[in-house]
Design an enzyme around this catalytic site. Structure first.
Site, mmCIF file in Angstrom:
data_model
loop_
_atom_site.group_PDB
_atom_site.id
_atom_site.type_symbol
_atom_site.label_atom_id
_atom_site.label_comp_id
_atom_site.label_asym_id
_atom_site.label_seq_id
_atom_site.Cartn_x
_atom_site.Cartn_y
_atom_site.Cartn_z
ATOM 1 N N GLU A 158 0.638 -1.253 -0.205
ATOM 2 C CA GLU A 158 -0.464 0.065 -0.174
ATOM 3 C C GLU A 158 1.126 1.026 -0.351
ATOM 4 O OE1 GLU A 158 -3.794 2.012 2.416
ATOM 5 O OE2 GLU A 158 -1.814 0.817 3.671
ATOM 6 N N GLU B 221 -11.131 2.728 6.369
ATOM 7 C CA GLU B 221 -10.529 3.015 7.371
ATOM 8 C C GLU B 221 -9.977 4.067 7.608
ATOM 9 O OE1 GLU B 221 -6.028 1.386 7.440
ATOM 10 O OE2 GLU B 221 -6.406 2.619 5.679
#
Length: 262
Positions: free
Chosen positions: A143, A240
């Site tokens: 990521e 998130e």
């Protein structure tokens, strides 16, 4: 329509971690994700998932000493053996918890350190992780993370993440596309989504710049959700974000989106 998973490390902080599974289910979530399970007994987490009727989407491999500021080991020279043990530990948990994705954190690059050397280590470690995970039917994710929230993080841009995946060449190595991080670092989120969809293994959302609910800030998520539908992405989207004024109270965006689809 997109499928949303509650991120239990950021959401539902009104209750203890093990109670967040039931809280998420009560709000209509069918799946969850979180950062790290290693401070808890595997069977206890599995029991909470089962009782709540939730699937587990992903969690992170051990990042080193998180409390001391470490943010992964995958690109850090000299930590290769520890990295291998971290993969073993993550796979051990995943086999009990049932998730098919693991996020491997790259680690930090201090000023003056050799980026090329770190990249070599990163590619080699990711090759190892992907090979180990493939035997269990698990996908490894990397990521890009923005430098404002995590200064010094090795991987920051979508293009580089996809280049690294291509270099490693493992089918089960994909990119975790966090739209919050992407918007902060480079913008043009919808174009990157369309261009890279074939190698995106997971998505995450949050409002920009505050990292609160996705109906706040500068990103227009209804448009992005429509794009995701058109691209026929069938994976999960992790929520998130840090709820601004209570987790359940801030889920109007989710109820509104679901209502539009029925």
């Amino acid at each position: 329509m997109p499928k949303f998973a509650a991120n239990l490390s950021m959401m539902y902080q009104e209750v203890d971690f093990l109670d967040r599974f039931a809280a998420a289910a009560a709000d209509g979530f069918d799946a969850a994700e979180f950062l790290f399970p290693y401070g808890y007994v595997k069977d206890e987490i599995k029991s909470r998932l089962t009782d709540a009727g939730l699937g587990l989407v992903l969690f992170n491999c051990p990042p080193g000493d998180w409390n001391a500021g470490e943010r992964g080991m995958a690109s850090v020279p000299g930590r290769e053996e520890e990295f291998k043990r971290s993969i073993d530990s993550a796979l051990d948990y995943a086999q009990v918890l049932g998730n098919q994705r693991l996020h491997v954190m790259a680690g930090l690059l201090a000023p003056g350190q050799d980026r090329a050397r770190h990249r070599e280590v990163y590619v080699r470690n990711l090759s190892y992780a992907a090979a180990q995970a493939a035997a269990h039917g698990i996908t490894i994710l990397i990521e890009p993370i923005n430098t404002r929230d995590m200064p010094g993080y090795f991987l920051n841009y979508q293009g580089e993440a996809h280049e690294i995946c291509e270099e490693v060449g493992a089918k089960n190595l994909q990119v975790q596309f966090d739209m919050y991080h992407c918007q902060i670092m480079e913008g043009d989120v919808a174009t990157k989504l369309r261009r890279n969809i074939a190698r995106i293994g997971h998505m995450q959302i949050a409002g920009v710049p505050g990292r609160h609910e996705p109906d706040t800030g500068e990103l227009h998520y209804p448009y992005l959700f429509q794009q995701i539908d058109q691209l026929k992405y069938d994976g999960w989207i992790g929520c998130e974000y840090r709820p601004k004024n209570g987790t359940s109270e801030g889920l109007g965006w989710l109820r509104s989106w679901i209502g539009k689809k029925h």
